[in-house]
Design a protein around this motif. Structure first.
Motif, PDB file in Angstrom:
ATOM      1  N   ALA A  57      -5.383   0.788   4.364  1.00 40.30           N
ATOM      2  CA  ALA A  57      -6.588   1.342   3.734  1.00 40.30           C
ATOM      3  C   ALA A  57      -6.465   2.853   3.575  1.00 40.30           C
ATOM      4  CB  ALA A  57      -7.814   0.990   4.569  1.00 40.30           C
ATOM      5  N   LEU A  58      -5.896   3.525   4.550  1.00 36.14           N
ATOM      6  CA  LEU A  58      -5.716   4.970   4.449  1.00 36.14           C
ATOM      7  C   LEU A  58      -4.762   5.329   3.309  1.00 36.14           C
ATOM      8  CD1 LEU A  58      -5.499   5.953   8.233  1.00 36.14           C
ATOM      9  CD2 LEU A  58      -7.376   6.421   6.647  1.00 36.14           C
ATOM     10  N   LEU A  59      -3.702   4.512   3.141  1.00 39.82           N
ATOM     11  CA  LEU A  59      -2.767   4.756   2.042  1.00 39.82           C
ATOM     12  C   LEU A  59      -3.440   4.522   0.689  1.00 39.82           C
ATOM     13  CD1 LEU A  59       0.445   3.073   3.499  1.00 39.82           C
ATOM     14  CD2 LEU A  59       0.172   5.506   2.984  1.00 39.82           C
ATOM     15  N   LEU A  60      -4.208   3.455   0.598  1.00 39.00           N
ATOM     16  CA  LEU A  60      -4.873   3.139  -0.662  1.00 39.00           C
ATOM     17  C   LEU A  60      -5.980   4.135  -0.996  1.00 39.00           C
ATOM     18  CD1 LEU A  60      -5.168  -0.755  -0.348  1.00 39.00           C
ATOM     19  CD2 LEU A  60      -3.519   0.553  -1.697  1.00 39.00           C
ATOM     20  N   ALA A  61      -6.496   4.790   0.014  1.00 38.27           N
ATOM     21  CA  ALA A  61      -7.614   5.718  -0.206  1.00 38.27           C
ATOM     22  C   ALA A  61      -7.174   7.046  -0.792  1.00 38.27           C
ATOM     23  CB  ALA A  61      -8.348   5.969   1.110  1.00 38.27           C
ATOM     24  N   GLY A  62      -5.886   7.220  -1.064  1.00 38.82           N
ATOM     25  CA  GLY A  62      -5.399   8.485  -1.596  1.00 38.82           C
ATOM     26  C   GLY A  62      -6.154   8.968  -2.816  1.00 38.82           C
ATOM     27  N   PRO A  63      -6.309   8.135  -3.873  1.00 40.17           N
ATOM     28  CA  PRO A  63      -7.068   8.594  -5.055  1.00 40.17           C
ATOM     29  C   PRO A  63      -8.512   8.959  -4.747  1.00 40.17           C
ATOM     30  CG  PRO A  63      -5.774   6.636  -5.583  1.00 40.17           C
ATOM     31  CD  PRO A  63      -5.695   6.817  -4.086  1.00 40.17           C
ATOM     32  N   ALA A  98       0.829  -1.206   0.000  1.00 39.69           N
ATOM     33  CA  ALA A  98       0.000   0.000   0.000  1.00 39.69           C
ATOM     34  C   ALA A  98       0.864   1.257   0.000  1.00 39.69           C
ATOM     35  CB  ALA A  98      -0.928  -0.007   1.215  1.00 39.69           C
ATOM     36  N   TRP A  99       1.995   1.197   0.700  1.00 37.73           N
ATOM     37  CA  TRP A  99       2.927   2.329   0.705  1.00 37.73           C
ATOM     38  C   TRP A  99       3.480   2.587  -0.687  1.00 37.73           C
ATOM     39  CZ3 TRP A  99       8.405   2.334   0.055  1.00 37.73           C
ATOM     40  CH2 TRP A  99       9.004   3.579   0.307  1.00 37.73           C
ATOM     41  N   LEU A 100       3.844   1.498  -1.410  1.00 40.00           N
ATOM     42  CA  LEU A 100       4.322   1.672  -2.781  1.00 40.00           C
ATOM     43  C   LEU A 100       3.217   2.195  -3.693  1.00 40.00           C
ATOM     44  CD1 LEU A 100       6.533  -1.529  -3.290  1.00 40.00           C
ATOM     45  CD2 LEU A 100       7.316   0.848  -3.177  1.00 40.00           C
ATOM     46  N   LEU A 101       2.021   1.674  -3.521  1.00 41.16           N
ATOM     47  CA  LEU A 101       0.900   2.155  -4.342  1.00 41.16           C
ATOM     48  C   LEU A 101       0.562   3.606  -4.011  1.00 41.16           C
ATOM     49  CD1 LEU A 101      -1.505  -0.927  -4.440  1.00 41.16           C
ATOM     50  CD2 LEU A 101       0.103  -0.137  -6.191  1.00 41.16           C
ATOM     51  N   GLY A 102       0.742   3.987  -2.745  1.00 38.58           N
ATOM     52  CA  GLY A 102       0.510   5.378  -2.370  1.00 38.58           C
ATOM     53  C   GLY A 102       1.435   6.327  -3.105  1.00 38.58           C
ATOM     54  N   GLY A 103       2.614   5.817  -3.504  1.00 37.16           N
ATOM     55  CA  GLY A 103       3.539   6.608  -4.312  1.00 37.16           C
ATOM     56  C   GLY A 103       3.414   6.316  -5.789  1.00 37.16           C
ATOM     57  N   GLN A 120      -2.611  -3.417 -14.803  1.00 35.95           N
ATOM     58  CA  GLN A 120      -1.603  -3.505 -13.749  1.00 35.95           C
ATOM     59  C   GLN A 120      -2.111  -2.864 -12.463  1.00 35.95           C
ATOM     60  OE1 GLN A 120       2.330  -2.126 -14.664  1.00 35.95           O
ATOM     61  NE2 GLN A 120       2.429  -3.212 -16.624  1.00 35.95           N
ATOM     62  N   ALA A 121      -2.712  -1.707 -12.581  1.00 33.38           N
ATOM     63  CA  ALA A 121      -3.219  -1.015 -11.392  1.00 33.38           C
ATOM     64  C   ALA A 121      -4.307  -1.828 -10.714  1.00 33.38           C
ATOM     65  CB  ALA A 121      -3.749   0.366 -11.782  1.00 33.38           C
ATOM     66  N   ALA A 122      -5.246  -2.356 -11.500  1.00 39.31           N
ATOM     67  CA  ALA A 122      -6.329  -3.147 -10.919  1.00 39.31           C
ATOM     68  C   ALA A 122      -5.777  -4.393 -10.219  1.00 39.31           C
ATOM     69  CB  ALA A 122      -7.326  -3.548 -12.009  1.00 39.31           C
ATOM     70  N   PHE A 123      -4.832  -5.057 -10.853  1.00 40.21           N
ATOM     71  CA  PHE A 123      -4.238  -6.266 -10.279  1.00 40.21           C
ATOM     72  C   PHE A 123      -3.490  -5.947  -8.988  1.00 40.21           C
ATOM     73  CE2 PHE A 123      -0.858  -9.418  -9.885  1.00 40.21           C
ATOM     74  CZ  PHE A 123      -1.544 -10.616 -10.069  1.00 40.21           C
ATOM     75  N   ALA A 124      -2.688  -4.884  -9.016  1.00 45.46           N
ATOM     76  CA  ALA A 124      -1.899  -4.516  -7.843  1.00 45.46           C
ATOM     77  C   ALA A 124      -2.789  -4.105  -6.675  1.00 45.46           C
ATOM     78  CB  ALA A 124      -0.935  -3.388  -8.197  1.00 45.46           C
TER      79      ALA A 124
END
Length: 248
Positions: free
Chosen positions: A232-238, A112-117, A166-170
């Motif tokens: 969840a907070l990190l993923l909720a960025g978008p 989630a941290w990587l996805l947040g970036g 890729q985004a959906a899978f990740a």
């Protein structure tokens, strides 16, 4: 040999940031992961990914604490076993036992941290690298097949799929690790209460410490729920960006 330009392109692909995914994608992938975790048959199939992370956690901490890792087995019933040698007591053994149940959501939190970036491709390639490293220590045929299939799937998505796929899978994978780390703790306590897991990680930890098994089940639950909340907070960025709740 790859040219300098090719290496530069690969570096940019791996470490460059991808665009923010749509908020709807984040919500849908989270909902799909929740359905998989909550539904019997999908969970039965997908739980193998949780087992891989669980046993990988045991293995990694065993190595980091100076224990000698003998091997990992993954079974078709989604159970697993990690064998290591060293002192049967002490901090190394305690941390090795503790690592299993908390590994999936902590791996999910790192994802989630990587996805947040917006490092989506990097996340997928790190996953492939970790699966390959774990493959070296697998000691049974089902485990080898499981890791090869999982690794091939992740690699294929990272190499051939569109950025949207890729985004959906990740996002789906990270949501699954975060959510899927909670259910095994509930299952653990349910089985323990029926006397069906007398040698569980929690019971072994109780034998090495002054604390009872239920205490360790509680530790697993607290860590996993905290990782789920933070992830969840990190993923909720978008989602927050689309809602106009972020600044900058």
């Amino acid at each position: 040999m790859m040219s300098i330009d090719g290496l530069g392109d690969l570096w940019d692909t791996l470490f460059g940031a991808q665009p923010d995914p749509p908020a709807l994608l984040v919500l849908i992938t989270g909902a799909v992961a929740l359905v998989v975790v909550s539904t019997r048959l999908p969970w039965r199939i997908a739980r193998n990914a949780i087992t891989i992370a669980h046993e990988g956690g045991h293995a990694l901490v065993a190595l980091l604490t100076g224990r000698k890792l003998h091997g990992i087995r993954l079974h078709s019933d989604t159970s697993g076993l990690t064998l290591s040698a060293g002192r049967p007591t002490g901090p190394g053994m305690i941390l090795t036992l503790l690592a299993g149940y908390v590994a999936p959501p902590l791996v999910g939190l790192a994802g989630a941290w990587l996805l947040g970036g917006n490092r989506i491709t990097l996340l997928l390639w790190v996953a492939v690298a970790l699966l390959l490293a774990m493959l070296v220590m697998i000691r049974n045929a089902f485990g080898v097949v499981s890791l090869l299939i999982t690794g091939a799937l992740v690699f294929a998505v990272s190499w051939y799929a569109t950025p949207q796929v890729q985004a959906a899978f990740a996002y789906a994978g990270v949501w699954f690790l975060l959510l899927g780390g909670v259910r095994p703790v509930v299952e653990l306590q349910r089985l323990r209460s029926r006397g069906r897991m007398p040698a569980s990680d929690a019971d072994q930890l109780a034998g090495l410490t002054p604390f009872p098994p239920l205490f360790w089940v509680g530790v697993f639950a607290i860590v996993n729920l905290a990782a789920l909340l933070a992830g969840a907070l990190l993923l909720a960025g978008p989602i927050l960006t689309d809602a106009g709740l972020t600044t900058g």
